[in-house]
Design a protein around this motif. Sequence first.
Motif, PDB file in Angstrom:
ATOM      1  N   GLY A 137       0.775  -1.229   0.000  1.00 45.29           N
ATOM      2  CA  GLY A 137       0.000   0.000   0.000  1.00 45.29           C
ATOM      3  C   GLY A 137       0.805   1.276   0.000  1.00 45.29           C
ATOM      4  N   THR A 175       0.866  -1.228  -5.837  1.00 43.50           N
ATOM      5  CA  THR A 175      -0.602  -1.296  -5.844  1.00 43.50           C
ATOM      6  C   THR A 175      -1.059  -2.662  -6.362  1.00 43.50           C
ATOM      7  OG1 THR A 175      -0.825  -0.508  -8.125  1.00 43.50           O
ATOM      8  CG2 THR A 175      -0.705   1.177  -6.369  1.00 43.50           C
ATOM      9  N   SER A 219      -5.997  -4.573   0.385  1.00 40.28           N
ATOM     10  CA  SER A 219      -4.557  -4.338   0.295  1.00 40.28           C
ATOM     11  C   SER A 219      -3.922  -5.273  -0.737  1.00 40.28           C
ATOM     12  CB  SER A 219      -3.920  -4.589   1.666  1.00 40.28           C
ATOM     13  OG  SER A 219      -4.141  -5.948   2.041  1.00 40.28           O
ATOM     14  N   CYS A 220      -2.663  -5.010  -1.044  1.00 43.97           N
ATOM     15  CA  CYS A 220      -1.941  -5.861  -1.992  1.00 43.97           C
ATOM     16  C   CYS A 220      -1.839  -7.296  -1.479  1.00 43.97           C
ATOM     17  CB  CYS A 220      -0.535  -5.312  -2.221  1.00 43.97           C
ATOM     18  SG  CYS A 220      -0.493  -3.726  -3.072  1.00 43.97           S
TER      19      CYS A 220
END
Length: 288
Positions: A46, A50, A269-270
Motif C-alpha cells: 500500500g 498497488t 490491500s496488496c
Amino acid sequence: MTDSVTNKIILSADSTCDLDQELKERYHVHYFPLHIILDGKDYKDGIDITPEEIYQKYYDEKILPKTAAVNVAEYIEHFKPWVDEGYEVIHINLGSSLSSAHQNCCIAAEELGHVHAIDSCSLSTGTGLLVTDAGRMIEQGMKAEDIAEALRERTKHCHASFILDTLTFLHAGGRCSTVAALGANVLKLKPCIEVSTEDGSMNVGKKYRGTLDKVLVKYVKDKLAAYPDIDPSLIFITHSGIAPEYIELVKNTLEETMHFDEIHITKASCTISSHCGPNTLGILFETC
C-alpha cells in the motif's frame, strides 16, 4: 493525526485491515505494512506498490508476488517510541492461521511490555471491524487491558466472506488445483470463500453459478439472511478492484435488504488482492 492522550492508548494494525481513510482518521489508526516480494524486490504493502501493478505483472510475465509478515525487529521498532513515551499499544494482526505476523508481534510485545497483540482470526475488513471496535472503546475511556480482552472475545462475531470471480490467482499461488480452477472457470462457478470465526482459516462455501451481477446479489441476500443478529451500525463492502457498477449493485442490494447506519466501501490491500485476484468482492459485518 492526534492520539488518545487521556488514557494514553495507541491503536495500531497490520495494513491488511483495509480500512478507508475516513475510518483510519476517525479512530487514529497507525498502519504497519506487510511485505510484498515481487520479481526480487521488496515493497511495502500500500505504500510503494498497488494491486493493479501486481495484476499487470502477472498478465505480462505470469509472475505473482510472495507476501511476507512483519518481523519481530520491525514490530519492536514500530512500538518502542510509544512505549517509551508511556503509551499502551493495542495492535490488531492479520489472522494467525494466515500469517506469522501475529506470532512475531507477540514476541515483540513480550519483550517491550505495554503492547497488546490481538489475533483478529480474520483478514481484510474482517480485521478492520475489530479495529473500529477498538477505536470506539478507546473513545469510551476503557483501559487497554479491558479493550484487549473484549476484542479477543469479539473475534467470533466478525464475519468475513468473498466471492471470487476467477480461481486463476489462487491456482497460480498454489492455493487450488488446476482441475478445480479449470472446472470452476469453465462452468462459470464463483465460489464464496468464508473465513472461519474460530481460527481465521479460509474455506470454500457455497459455489454460485452465473454472471457476476446475478451472483453478487444472491450472495449478499444469502449472507444477510444467514444471521438473525447482524449489528446494523457498520458493514463493509471490500473489493480487490472491480467495476463501479458492481459496487453500486451490492450497495443497493444491502440498502434494499437491511438498514445499516454506515456502509463503507474499501479496497483490499496488496497482500489480500494478490491471493484472490481482481473482481473479488465481499461484505463483512459483525453479529451482536
